[in-house]
Design a protein around this motif. Structure first.
Motif, PDB file in Angstrom:
ATOM      1  N   LYS A  31      73.133  49.536   8.170  1.00 29.83           N
ATOM      2  CA  LYS A  31      74.404  48.966   7.513  1.00 29.83           C
ATOM      3  C   LYS A  31      75.218  50.070   6.651  1.00 29.83           C
ATOM      4  O   LYS A  31      74.631  50.866   6.170  1.00 29.83           O
ATOM      5  N   TRP A  74      78.301  44.094   3.469  1.00 30.30           N
ATOM      6  CA  TRP A  74      78.076  45.367   4.631  1.00 30.30           C
ATOM      7  C   TRP A  74      78.444  44.837   5.862  1.00 30.30           C
ATOM      8  O   TRP A  74      78.933  43.828   6.215  1.00 30.30           O
ATOM      9  N   VAL A  76      77.505  46.285   9.877  1.00 28.96           N
ATOM     10  CA  VAL A  76      76.596  46.872  10.666  1.00 28.96           C
ATOM     11  C   VAL A  76      77.208  48.129  11.483  1.00 28.96           C
ATOM     12  O   VAL A  76      78.304  48.359  11.769  1.00 28.96           O
ATOM     13  N   LEU A 110      72.730  41.779   7.350  1.00 25.68           N
ATOM     14  CA  LEU A 110      73.937  41.745   6.631  1.00 25.68           C
ATOM     15  C   LEU A 110      74.182  40.658   5.484  1.00 25.68           C
ATOM     16  O   LEU A 110      75.055  40.916   4.709  1.00 25.68           O
TER      17      LEU A 110
END
Length: 156
Positions: A31, A74, A76, A110
């Motif tokens: 991330k 965050w 990915v 996340l």
């Protein structure tokens, strides 16, 4: 403001050759900090050639996956996601398990504001199995487009 190179410093797979993991469990999802924290928007990943194995016969199963999420802190990293999804090629699991496991692993990584995954599976034994999972209601302020993947119709 944070230097862009600093936010990518911990990535281990991007920018070089990386082998496909042998299993989803071995795959390393990475991330990066969301550069638009506080702005609500939808991110979509589409994997129209997803493959896994039937746990009973070992034969390949194919799906068109659509992953939508509204990030919080965050994002990915896309190469790690591609490698994670590719790791299912040697993984034996039913459609439901593959689809929901992918969604849950992304949520664990996340902690997004919202995530959904649609698994549009091609027929096994003459019956297509589509699997849908999401974390809750989508944020009202975010445009979430329809997935628009038609159900399997064969020759019909």
């Amino acid at each position: 403001m944070t230097d862009k190179k600093d936010i990518y410093a911990n990535l281990t797979q991007l920018g070089g050759e990386t082998k496909l993991p042998n299993s989803p469990e071995e795959a390393v999802l990475e991330k990066v900090p969301n550069p638009q924290v506080g702005v609500h928007y939808c991110v979509r990943f589409t994997a129209p050639e997803f493959t896994s194995l039937c746990p009973m016969t070992g034969q390949p199963d194919f799906a068109h996956l659509v992953i939508d999420y509204v990030p919080s802190d965050w994002l990915v990293e896309s190469k790690s996601l591609k490698l994670f999804l590719g790791a299912f090629r040697n993984h034996g699991a039913f459609h439901e398990d593959c689809t929901v496991s992918i969604g849950r692993r992304l949520v664990e990584l996340l902690d997004p504001l919202w995530l959904r995954i649609g698994g549009y599976w091609y027929p096994r034994g003459g019956i297509p199995i589509d699997v849908f999972w999401q974390t809750g209601d989508a944020p009202k302020s975010v445009w979430i487009p329809s997935q628009d993947v038609p159900t399997y119709r064969g020759r019909g």
